[in-house]
Design an enzyme around this catalytic site. Structure first.
Site, PDB file in Angstrom:
ATOM      1  N   GLY A   1      -5.656  24.439 -45.980  1.00 24.25           N
ATOM      2  CA  GLY A   1      -6.872  25.230 -45.989  1.00 24.25           C
ATOM      3  C   GLY A   1      -6.753  26.483 -45.140  1.00 24.25           C
ATOM      4  O   GLY A   1      -5.924  26.542 -44.222  1.00 24.25           O
ATOM      5  N   ASN A   2      -7.552  27.465 -45.477  1.00 25.42           N
ATOM      6  CA  ASN A   2      -7.534  28.730 -44.756  1.00 25.42           C
ATOM      7  C   ASN A   2      -8.757  29.545 -45.148  1.00 25.42           C
ATOM      8  O   ASN A   2      -9.260  29.420 -46.251  1.00 25.42           O
ATOM      9  CB  ASN A   2      -6.244  29.517 -45.074  1.00 25.42           C
ATOM     10  CG  ASN A   2      -5.866  29.409 -46.537  1.00 25.42           C
ATOM     11  OD1 ASN A   2      -6.547  29.933 -47.397  1.00 25.42           O
ATOM     12  ND2 ASN A   2      -4.764  28.701 -46.822  1.00 25.42           N
TER      13      ASN A   2
ATOM     14  N   SER B   1       0.034  31.193 -40.853  1.00 27.86           N
ATOM     15  CA  SER B   1       0.629  30.047 -41.536  1.00 27.86           C
ATOM     16  C   SER B   1       1.035  28.970 -40.537  1.00 27.86           C
ATOM     17  O   SER B   1       1.713  29.251 -39.548  1.00 27.86           O
ATOM     18  CB  SER B   1       1.858  30.530 -42.318  1.00 27.86           C
ATOM     19  OG  SER B   1       2.415  29.466 -43.037  1.00 27.86           O
ATOM     20  N   GLY B   2       0.605  27.745 -40.807  1.00 27.15           N
ATOM     21  CA  GLY B   2       1.128  26.586 -40.082  1.00 27.15           C
ATOM     22  C   GLY B   2       0.715  26.426 -38.633  1.00 27.15           C
ATOM     23  O   GLY B   2       1.246  25.562 -37.950  1.00 27.15           O
TER      24      GLY B   2
ATOM     25  N   SER C   1      -1.079  33.043 -43.661  1.00 28.65           N
ATOM     26  CA  SER C   1      -1.145  31.907 -44.579  1.00 28.65           C
ATOM     27  C   SER C   1      -0.443  32.270 -45.883  1.00 28.65           C
ATOM     28  O   SER C   1      -0.581  33.393 -46.378  1.00 28.65           O
ATOM     29  CB  SER C   1      -2.619  31.579 -44.860  1.00 28.65           C
ATOM     30  OG  SER C   1      -2.714  30.846 -46.054  1.00 28.65           O
TER      31      SER C   1
ATOM     32  N   ASP D   1      -1.193  31.540 -48.717  1.00 28.55           N
ATOM     33  CA  ASP D   1      -2.164  31.814 -49.779  1.00 28.55           C
ATOM     34  C   ASP D   1      -2.727  33.235 -49.710  1.00 28.55           C
ATOM     35  O   ASP D   1      -3.607  33.581 -50.511  1.00 28.55           O
ATOM     36  CB  ASP D   1      -3.330  30.815 -49.712  1.00 28.55           C
ATOM     37  CG  ASP D   1      -2.895  29.410 -50.092  1.00 28.55           C
ATOM     38  OD1 ASP D   1      -2.089  29.284 -51.028  1.00 28.55           O
ATOM     39  OD2 ASP D   1      -3.346  28.451 -49.449  1.00 28.55           O
TER      40      ASP D   1
ATOM     41  N   HIS E   1     -10.478  28.519 -48.562  1.00 33.25           N
ATOM     42  CA  HIS E   1      -9.716  27.610 -49.431  1.00 33.25           C
ATOM     43  C   HIS E   1      -9.518  26.304 -48.687  1.00 33.25           C
ATOM     44  O   HIS E   1      -9.104  26.310 -47.526  1.00 33.25           O
ATOM     45  CB  HIS E   1      -8.366  28.245 -49.763  1.00 33.25           C
ATOM     46  CG  HIS E   1      -7.420  27.320 -50.464  1.00 33.25           C
ATOM     47  ND1 HIS E   1      -7.751  26.660 -51.614  1.00 33.25           N
ATOM     48  CD2 HIS E   1      -6.148  26.939 -50.159  1.00 33.25           C
ATOM     49  CE1 HIS E   1      -6.728  25.910 -52.005  1.00 33.25           C
ATOM     50  NE2 HIS E   1      -5.748  26.059 -51.134  1.00 33.25           N
TER      51      HIS E   1
ATOM     52  N   HIS F   1      -8.584  21.792 -49.327  1.00 33.73           N
ATOM     53  CA  HIS F   1      -8.231  20.707 -50.240  1.00 33.73           C
ATOM     54  C   HIS F   1      -9.228  19.568 -50.012  1.00 33.73           C
ATOM     55  O   HIS F   1      -8.835  18.405 -49.935  1.00 33.73           O
ATOM     56  CB  HIS F   1      -6.802  20.232 -50.005  1.00 33.73           C
ATOM     57  CG  HIS F   1      -5.761  21.223 -50.434  1.00 33.73           C
ATOM     58  ND1 HIS F   1      -4.441  20.895 -50.581  1.00 33.73           N
ATOM     59  CD2 HIS F   1      -5.843  22.531 -50.763  1.00 33.73           C
ATOM     60  CE1 HIS F   1      -3.750  21.970 -50.968  1.00 33.73           C
ATOM     61  NE2 HIS F   1      -4.592  22.978 -51.074  1.00 33.73           N
TER      62      HIS F   1
ATOM     63  N   ASP G   1     -29.151  25.460 -56.325  1.00 35.95           N
ATOM     64  CA  ASP G   1     -29.509  26.352 -55.206  1.00 35.95           C
ATOM     65  C   ASP G   1     -28.364  27.305 -54.872  1.00 35.95           C
ATOM     66  O   ASP G   1     -28.594  28.377 -54.318  1.00 35.95           O
ATOM     67  CB  ASP G   1     -29.838  25.529 -53.952  1.00 35.95           C
ATOM     68  CG  ASP G   1     -31.251  24.957 -53.995  1.00 35.95           C
ATOM     69  OD1 ASP G   1     -32.096  25.499 -54.731  1.00 35.95           O
ATOM     70  OD2 ASP G   1     -31.494  23.967 -53.286  1.00 35.95           O
TER      71      ASP G   1
ATOM     72  N   HIS H   1      -4.866  21.945 -58.332  1.00 38.73           N
ATOM     73  CA  HIS H   1      -4.676  22.382 -56.958  1.00 38.73           C
ATOM     74  C   HIS H   1      -5.922  22.048 -56.128  1.00 38.73           C
ATOM     75  O   HIS H   1      -6.034  20.911 -55.659  1.00 38.73           O
ATOM     76  CB  HIS H   1      -4.320  23.881 -56.964  1.00 38.73           C
ATOM     77  CG  HIS H   1      -4.041  24.467 -55.623  1.00 38.73           C
ATOM     78  ND1 HIS H   1      -3.635  25.773 -55.463  1.00 38.73           N
ATOM     79  CD2 HIS H   1      -4.132  23.955 -54.376  1.00 38.73           C
ATOM     80  CE1 HIS H   1      -3.476  26.017 -54.172  1.00 38.73           C
ATOM     81  NE2 HIS H   1      -3.770  24.931 -53.494  1.00 38.73           N
TER      82      HIS H   1
ATOM     83  N   TYR I   1     -37.362  32.173 -51.390  1.00 35.53           N
ATOM     84  CA  TYR I   1     -37.064  31.033 -50.520  1.00 35.53           C
ATOM     85  C   TYR I   1     -36.735  31.537 -49.107  1.00 35.53           C
ATOM     86  O   TYR I   1     -36.101  32.571 -48.949  1.00 35.53           O
ATOM     87  CB  TYR I   1     -35.872  30.271 -51.101  1.00 35.53           C
ATOM     88  CG  TYR I   1     -35.423  29.086 -50.293  1.00 35.53           C
ATOM     89  CD1 TYR I   1     -35.987  27.831 -50.491  1.00 35.53           C
ATOM     90  CD2 TYR I   1     -34.452  29.233 -49.325  1.00 35.53           C
ATOM     91  CE1 TYR I   1     -35.581  26.744 -49.752  1.00 35.53           C
ATOM     92  CE2 TYR I   1     -34.038  28.141 -48.572  1.00 35.53           C
ATOM     93  CZ  TYR I   1     -34.615  26.901 -48.801  1.00 35.53           C
ATOM     94  OH  TYR I   1     -34.190  25.834 -48.056  1.00 35.53           O
TER      95      TYR I   1
HETATM   96 ZN   LIG Z   1      -4.043  24.932 -51.383  1.00 34.14          ZN
END
Ligand SMILES: [Zn+2]
Length: 233
Positions: free
Chosen positions: A28-29, A45-46, A74, A76, A95, A97, A120, A169, A227
């Site tokens: 995720g990122n 990344s990482g 990242s 991505d 992003h 998972h 909504d 994915h 709203y």
């Molecule tokens: Zn991914």
């Protein structure tokens, strides 16, 4: 917006994904963009989330040229950049998972709108991309993932449906800020879980009536939204 503010907003969005249980380890990122400067800040990344500091975030331009970082972004990043280039109104991408949204992505099945919670936030089903071809996977994979998302939205409004499931994915979400993108990722997971449960209780469940779907989306979004509280600024 200063670069410092952008970095802090993007860090906060990344941490929100962890706090809400959407991210395990380094999956995720989240990223954010300053549209005036054309600069994107994204998670490196990482790097474990618990060690993440504003200065670790990687800053680059819309073509991915790093302008301020010692760390690698990242992997991505090209997907995020493709979304920023094609959806000019968005200023944040998240992003994950997350379990249920990813299960729908793996089933390559759009999430139908079964109730007003979904309506909504998402004006219509949450769509799923076409699977990537072998050439796309062996080519510029992360960029092709972004392109597949943009093709899916050729006839959809990314402001009305701020999320997508990438086939096989996981989800990508976006919004007017990095925080909003993370918020949409949280809501998407909640909606995805409820939709799965709805079908478990009754496999013949039907999507919400269009009138009720429109009512709930449009009372929160768009020109005639009513709203919440009146904005004074
Ligand atoms: Zn991914």
């Amino acid at each position: 917006m200063s670069l410092k503010t952008l970095r802090e907003e993007v860090l906060e969005a990344n941490l929100e994904l962890v706090r809400r249980g959407l991210v395990v380890y380094t999956f995720g990122n989240a990223s954010g963009i300053d549209r005036n400067e054309g600069l994107v800040a994204i998670k490196p990344s990482g790097v474990p989330y618990e060690e993440l500091k504003p200065e670790h975030l990687v800053v680059c331009d819309l073509e991915g040229k790093i302008v301020d970082s010692k760390l690698r972004p990242s992997s991505d990043l090209p997907t995020h950049l493709e979304l920023y280039r094609h959806f000019p109104s968005i200023r944040g991408v998240a992003h994950t998972h997350s379990e249920y949204a990813t299960a729908w992505a793996q089933a390559e099945t759009p999430i139908p709108c079964f109730g007003t919670t979904h309506a909504d936030y998402f004006h219509g089903p949450v769509p799923v991309t076409d699977p990537l071809s072998s050439a796309e996977i062996s080519g510029d994979y992360e960029l092709e993932t972004g392109r597949a998302i943009c093709r899916t939205f050729a006839k959809l409004d990314p402001d009305s449906v701020p999320a997508v499931l990438v086939a096989g994915h996981a989800p990508f979400c976006w919004g007017p800020t990095a925080g909003a993108a993370a918020h949409h990722a949280v809501i998407l997971e909640y909606v995805a879980r409820m939709a799965a449960h709805t079908l478990l209780i009754n496999a013949e469940s039907q999507p919400l009536a269009r009138e009720l779907h429109d009512k709930h989306f449009l009372r929160k979004h768009g020109r005639n939204a009513y709203y919440g509280q009146v904005k004074t600024q």
